[in-house]
Scaffold this motif. Structure first.
Motif, PDB file in Angstrom:
ATOM      1  N   SER A   1      32.819   3.591  51.274  1.00 25.23           N
ATOM      2  CA  SER A   1      31.825   4.536  51.787  1.00 25.23           C
ATOM      3  C   SER A   1      32.235   5.969  51.474  1.00 25.23           C
ATOM      4  O   SER A   1      31.392   6.793  51.089  1.00 25.23           O
TER       5      SER A   1
ATOM      6  N   ASP B   1      28.823   7.035  43.373  1.00 20.57           N
ATOM      7  CA  ASP B   1      28.155   5.925  44.049  1.00 20.57           C
ATOM      8  C   ASP B   1      28.135   4.683  43.163  1.00 20.57           C
ATOM      9  O   ASP B   1      27.485   4.668  42.122  1.00 20.57           O
TER      10      ASP B   1
ATOM     11  N   ILE C   1      30.321  12.699  53.428  1.00 20.60           N
ATOM     12  CA  ILE C   1      30.156  11.703  54.471  1.00 20.60           C
ATOM     13  C   ILE C   1      30.088  12.418  55.824  1.00 20.60           C
ATOM     14  O   ILE C   1      30.749  13.450  56.018  1.00 20.60           O
TER      15      ILE C   1
ATOM     16  N   ARG D   1      30.036   8.154  48.746  1.00 23.85           N
ATOM     17  CA  ARG D   1      29.318   9.323  49.258  1.00 23.85           C
ATOM     18  C   ARG D   1      29.882  10.624  48.685  1.00 23.85           C
ATOM     19  O   ARG D   1      29.120  11.545  48.379  1.00 23.85           O
TER      20      ARG D   1
ATOM     21  N   ARG E   1      26.741  11.823  46.155  1.00 21.29           N
ATOM     22  CA  ARG E   1      25.523  12.319  46.779  1.00 21.29           C
ATOM     23  C   ARG E   1      25.787  13.421  47.792  1.00 21.29           C
ATOM     24  O   ARG E   1      24.876  13.961  48.382  1.00 21.29           O
TER      25      ARG E   1
END
Length: 220
Positions: A207, A215, A52, A211, A49
């Motif tokens: 995470s 995902d 981070i 990110r 996406r």
């Protein structure tokens, strides 16, 4: 005669070379789109996406330190430089049907007000509180994806290595009792920090991967 010699030489070269390597590297380590597409192709993840944040805050983060029979809780945990992590290894093993992804995170910084509960048999916990700010030269996170669980990050194992050694940190006790309790003997600090980063490893790896790369929908 010459042809026969060449044939024998070719057989000898092939024999000395041995079986082909089971290691397959599908992407350059800095080609995150390739890595993302490859992970998506072998699993059910959705390509990354974005990036981070360079700094963010988690209200509460709990981790256990079994060696010292202790539970720690970071309150208002600020994390810095998570965005500086980089992929340092990525390959498929076609023999074992596993995929290995290593992420190197230089100078990760954690800042929080930390509560410590020291557990003992037949007694109540000793609860202490202190402010801490620590910077880690290099934390290395190696995640092994397994075909047996559909290459799912959320159930994959991540090994955390303090590859750059112990952190540079500042501690300030929040009360007199904590000030009296805190030890200036750092002999066992390496044990504490290994267990500390072990407690944060899944969040750090999952995470970043979710990110930046792909995902998997993990609850870190």
């Amino acid at each position: 005669m010459l042809a026969r010699c060449l044939a024998v030489a070719a057989v000898a070269v092939l024999a000395s070379a041995g079986p082909p390597s089971p290691i397959y590297r599908p992407c350059y380590l800095d080609d995150y789109k390739c890595i993302s597409d490859h992970l998506a192709a072998i699993s059910k993840c959705i390509p990354g996406r974005g990036q981070i944040p360079s700094q963010y805050e988690i209200p509460v983060f709990r981790f256990e330190i079994p060696y010292f029979n202790a539970t720690y809780v970071d309150h208002n945990l600020i994390t810095r430089n998570h965005d500086k992590c980089r992929v340092s290894e990525f390959y498929d093993n076609v023999r074992t049907l596993k995929t290995v992804l290593t992420v190197d995170c230089p100078w990760l910084n954690f800042e929080s007000n930390r509560t410590l509960a020291q557990h003992m048999s037949f007694k109540e916990d000793v609860v202490l509180s202190f402010y801490i700010n620590g910077s880690y030269p290099l934390i290395r996170l190696t995640t092994v994806f397994d075909k047996g669980n559909n290459f799912d990050l959320c159930s994959a194992f991540t090994f955390a290595d303090l590859a750059g050694g112990l952190p540079i940190f500042h501690i300030n006790p929040n009360d007199q009792r904590t000030a009296q309790w805190l030890s200036k003997d750092l002999t066992l600090l390496h044990i504490y920090e290994r267990e500390h980063i072990f407690g944060k490893r899944n969040w750090l790896a999952r995470s970043f991967i979710s990110r930046t790369l792909c995902d998997f929908g993990c609850h870190h």
